[in-house]
Write a protein that holds these residues in place. Structure first.
Motif, PDB file in Angstrom:
ATOM      1  N   PHE A 151       7.600 -25.985 -11.763  1.00 49.49           N
ATOM      2  CA  PHE A 151       6.702 -27.043 -12.252  1.00 49.49           C
ATOM      3  C   PHE A 151       5.475 -27.175 -11.367  1.00 49.49           C
ATOM      4  CE2 PHE A 151      10.468 -29.291 -14.421  1.00 49.49           C
ATOM      5  CZ  PHE A 151      10.168 -28.688 -15.630  1.00 49.49           C
ATOM      6  N   ILE A 152       5.688 -26.998 -10.050  1.00 47.36           N
ATOM      7  CA  ILE A 152       4.563 -27.119  -9.118  1.00 47.36           C
ATOM      8  C   ILE A 152       3.562 -25.990  -9.360  1.00 47.36           C
ATOM      9  CG2 ILE A 152       3.882 -27.025  -6.691  1.00 47.36           C
ATOM     10  CD1 ILE A 152       6.649 -28.330  -6.075  1.00 47.36           C
ATOM     11  N   THR A 153       4.095 -24.763  -9.519  1.00 48.06           N
ATOM     12  CA  THR A 153       3.174 -23.640  -9.751  1.00 48.06           C
ATOM     13  C   THR A 153       2.509 -23.752 -11.117  1.00 48.06           C
ATOM     14  OG1 THR A 153       5.220 -22.431 -10.098  1.00 48.06           O
ATOM     15  CG2 THR A 153       3.903 -21.779  -8.221  1.00 48.06           C
ATOM     16  N   GLU A 154       3.204 -24.315 -12.077  1.00 46.40           N
ATOM     17  CA  GLU A 154       2.592 -24.520 -13.390  1.00 46.40           C
ATOM     18  C   GLU A 154       1.488 -25.565 -13.323  1.00 46.40           C
ATOM     19  OE1 GLU A 154       5.187 -25.451 -16.746  1.00 46.40           O
ATOM     20  OE2 GLU A 154       6.589 -23.973 -15.972  1.00 46.40           O
ATOM     21  N   GLY A 155       1.586 -26.412 -12.312  1.00 43.25           N
ATOM     22  CA  GLY A 155       0.563 -27.410 -12.129  1.00 43.25           C
ATOM     23  C   GLY A 155       0.745 -28.661 -12.950  1.00 43.25           C
ATOM     24  N   VAL A 156       1.904 -29.296 -12.856  1.00 44.62           N
ATOM     25  CA  VAL A 156       2.086 -30.586 -13.533  1.00 44.62           C
ATOM     26  C   VAL A 156       1.363 -31.665 -12.741  1.00 44.62           C
ATOM     27  CG1 VAL A 156       4.294 -29.968 -14.570  1.00 44.62           C
ATOM     28  CG2 VAL A 156       4.245 -30.981 -12.287  1.00 44.62           C
ATOM     29  N   ASP A 157       1.132 -32.801 -13.363  1.00 44.93           N
ATOM     30  CA  ASP A 157       0.468 -33.900 -12.666  1.00 44.93           C
ATOM     31  C   ASP A 157       1.472 -34.753 -11.912  1.00 44.93           C
ATOM     32  OD1 ASP A 157      -2.073 -33.220 -13.718  1.00 44.93           O
ATOM     33  OD2 ASP A 157      -1.423 -34.050 -15.637  1.00 44.93           O
ATOM     34  N   TYR A 158       2.635 -34.940 -12.531  1.00 44.86           N
ATOM     35  CA  TYR A 158       3.678 -35.755 -11.889  1.00 44.86           C
ATOM     36  C   TYR A 158       5.006 -35.006 -11.936  1.00 44.86           C
ATOM     37  CZ  TYR A 158       0.474 -39.693 -12.043  1.00 44.86           C
ATOM     38  OH  TYR A 158      -0.589 -40.518 -11.850  1.00 44.86           O
ATOM     39  N   LEU A 159       5.784 -35.225 -10.910  1.00 47.52           N
ATOM     40  CA  LEU A 159       7.099 -34.598 -10.850  1.00 47.52           C
ATOM     41  C   LEU A 159       8.145 -35.697 -10.715  1.00 47.52           C
ATOM     42  CD1 LEU A 159       8.398 -31.798 -10.814  1.00 47.52           C
ATOM     43  CD2 LEU A 159       8.168 -31.790  -8.332  1.00 47.52           C
TER      44      LEU A 159
END
Lengths: 336, 355
Positions: A100-108
């Motif tokens: 998810f971080i590499t995909e570039g989400v705004d919030y985790l």
């Protein structure tokens, strides 16, 4: 010939490693690109990408409701793009979070399978400018790595229930206490407040046994008390299923229970079927363990404000059979 | 018939240990609390006059276990091994039962029978699956059933989509508790019916003899023209029927199916019941009456411990102590020693008389 083939294989191996390295480099590049474009999208188009790392809905009725709630709140209509990953395994969850971080989400948003091992991933998230919220479960990391944790306070659930019981002003309290699996968060929390009452002498412990969440075991425990002839007027079961088992024993012995009965029946978890028992007056109280954290997190995201405290306790209700309405069942009930 | 008279002459035979166990527990309880076994008549919340008391709790509570022990005895006798997936299979059978009940608009006698047939068929199919692994592929029963033991509760979860659905109906309540007008708990009556059915099966077919011969010496049985594969498979399928009945009783007691907790850990108790009943876990000769008494011994032990307010976390430990004693006393080594001792005593006594 042999030597030639050896050399050839060596060359092949070299080529392959080189090409792998090249691939890796490429990947990194495209990912970075992806990151920036995503960020651009979210600021211009208004959709907020939310990556949710959760346990699978099959885990329990609680989780099922939790997942449904997440899907409902972080929907397209509300301006979100939801990416979810479910696993009971911590390492799979870590990988997904990394993804998810590499995909570039705004919030985790994370409900971790285990409390450990999250330092690295959360540091990376912070470096990438992704805001992290924990829900349902805490993680063993530095507080600065996440915005806030929205969690249940099991001890408070117990206190709310015991306070309700005290407010009933019974002349005496003879309690059958049926516990969950010993050592679980829910058991420790829900037992604590009642143990205090036993210690202070305000309530009398008729029997305190664990049925390890097993309905049939709960029935046997209550049956043995009935057979012994000891009197009791409260059944405090630490979940709905065990309360149902206890009530089955009461029914067989012809002991009345509920709002107009001799014995007060208390359960936890707020399954829909349990709340219907309350509505019918067969039980008296059901304590909530709220799986609904999505709204709280969404409010912070939408307002853009940072939570004042790192630990946000999810407000939880206790339902009194006398005040419960069908609307409550529809809103707060779990399952079907 | 001849066999029985011989048995009577030579004492209780195989049933000695389970009956002594029952007697000891009864005496212990009577000393502890003379009123322990008193039975009273009360009116339950549905207005029926019903029997109540510890004795009823014991006989009623052991119903699922007794039924499973019957099937387990057959499997043990035929395959020299045990089925450890009965708890998980019962969860599947119970889930199917609830699923079928819920799919109809109203729960009537017809839908209950339909649900029972469906659940029975599913349990028999799973039994046949276990049986095939054991009988055809010659896999050790414990290993073969380990598969279903591991995945059974997940399958049960899929059937009802993970929820713990409830069924409320007077018929279901009658199956799991008391039927109107009958003061005896329905599960007890079901145990009696199942026992009679098995007795009839043994009476009108040579299944008992065939099972024993397969268990005692498989090659000899095969050479005598017995289809050993079929007998083994059949034992698992019959266990499947027992599993389904036990699962349905479990579900009906509470009107709720929880795939995680329904008949949890019952497989070990069922195997124990077979062992306490004096049946050899190595297959061969068997007596289902022994296993049924074994089931009641286990339940009586549990209820006794609960009545003594032993913490339920400790109950298993105390149970283990008593069971170790029972199994050791019942073991061939101890029996042989005991027999030798008796002989020596007799000799000594005779010698004394002569002198």
């Amino acid at each position: 010939m042999k030597r030639f083939s050896k050399v050839l294989s060596l060359i092949m191996a070299l080529v392959m490693t080189l090409s792998l390295a090249a691939c890796g480099g490429d990947n990194g590049g495209s990912n970075n690109g992806g990151n920036t474009t995503d960020a651009g999208n979210s600021s211009s188009g208004g959709t907020i990408t939310v990556g949710v790392v959760n346990n699978p809905p099959s885990e329990s009725g609680y989780r099922e409701a939790n997942v449904k709630d997440m899907e409902a709140v972080f929907s397209k209509e509300n301006g979100y793009e939801l990416k979810a990953f479910y696993s009971l395994k911590n390492d799979e969850q870590l990988q997904a979070a990394q993804g998810f971080i590499t995909e570039g989400v705004d919030y985790l948003l994370i409900s971790a399978a285990e409390t450990t091992g999250w330092d690295e991933v959360l540091t990376k998230a912070k470096e990438a400018g992704i805001k992290v919220y924990l829900f349902d479960r805490m993680i063993d990391v530095d507080e600065s790595l996440y915005e806030a944790a929205v969690v249940s306070d099991m001890a408070k659930e117990g206190e709310t229930a015991v306070n309700w019981l005290l407010a009933q002003n019974l002349p005496e309290y003879n309690v059958i206490h049926i516990q969950g699996a010993m050592g679980s968060d829910a058991q420790i929390g829900r037992t604590g407040a009642l143990d205090e009452q036993f210690a202070s002498g305000k309530m009398k412990k008729v029997v305190q046994q664990t049925a390890t969440w097993d309905e049939a075991e709960a029935k046997k425990i209550v049956e043995s008390v009935i057979n012994s002839g000891e009197s009791f007027n409260v059944i405090y079961a630490e979940n709905d299923g065990m309360a149902k088992g206890a009530v089955a024993a009461l029914d067989e012995a012809g002991i009345t229970h509920g709002t107009s009965g001799d014995v007060i029946v208390m359960g936890f978890d707020c399954n829909k079927w349990a709340l219907r028992e309350l509505l019918a007056g067969a039980w008296n109280y059901d304590g909530q363990c709220s799986p609904f954290q999505a709204k709280i997190i969404s409010d912070y995201i939408k307002s853009g404000s940072t939570p004042s405290s790192k630990k946000i306790i999810n407000e939880e209700k206790g339902f009194d059979a006398k005040e419960l309405t069908q609307a409550d069942i529809d809103t707060y009930g779990l399952g079907e | 018939m001849k066999d029985k008279t011989v048995n009577l002459k030579g004492g209780l035979g195989q049933l000695t240990i389970p009956i002594i166990a029952v007697a000891l527990l009864v005496i212990f309880n009577l000393i502890r609390d003379p009123g322990f076994f008193s039975i009273s008549i009360t009116h339950n919340n549905y207005g029926n006059a019903v029997l109540a008391g510890n004795l009823i709790s014991i006989i009623n509570g052991a119903s699922e276990l007794a039924i499973l022990a019957i099937g387990m005895t057959l499997v043990t006798a035929a395959t020299k091994g045990q089925d450890i997936s009965v708890g998980a299979a019962a969860a599947i059978a119970g889930s199917v039962f609830v699923k079928v009940l819920k799919s109809g608009a109203e729960i009537s006698g017809g839908t209950v029978i339909l649900a029972f047939i469906c659940s029975c068929c599913v349990a028999m199919i799973f039994g046949a699956f276990n049986g095939t692994l054991v009988a055809v592929f010659n896999i050790q029963p414990m290993i073969a059933t380990l598969i279903l033991y591991t995945c059974g509760r997940s399958i049960a979860y899929w059937i009802n989509g993970g929820a713990t659905p409830t069924v409320t109906s007077p018929i279901i309540n009658a199956i799991g508790s008391f039927a109107p007008g009958i003061p005896i708990p329905m599960p007890v009556i079901i145990v009696i019916i199942v026992t009679i059915l098995f007795k009839l099966l043994f009476h009108f077919t040579s299944l008992e003899l065939l099972t024993q011969s397969v268990g005692i010496n498989q090659s000899a049985a095969r050479l005598n023209g017995i289809n050993t594969t079929f007998i083994k498979l059949l034992s698992f399928i019959l266990l499947g029927v027992c599993v389904s009945v036990a699962g349905i009783i479990g579900v009906s007691r509470l009107g709720l199916i929880n795939h995680e907790t329904l008949l949890l850990d019952v497989e070990m108790d069922a195997i124990l019941a077979v062992a306490i009943g004096g049946n050899s876990l190595g297959g061969g000769k068997f007596k289902i009456s022994g296993s049924i008494i074994g089931a009641y011994v286990i339940q009586m032990l549990t209820i006794t411990l609960y009545a003594m307010k032993v913490s339920s976390t400790d109950v298993k430990a105390y149970k283990a102590i008593v069971i170790v004693l029972l199994v050791v006393i019942g073991s061939p080594v101890v029996k042989e020693r005991f027999a030798k001792l008796m002989k020596q005593r007799k000799k000594l006594a005779k010698g004394g008389e002569a002198a």
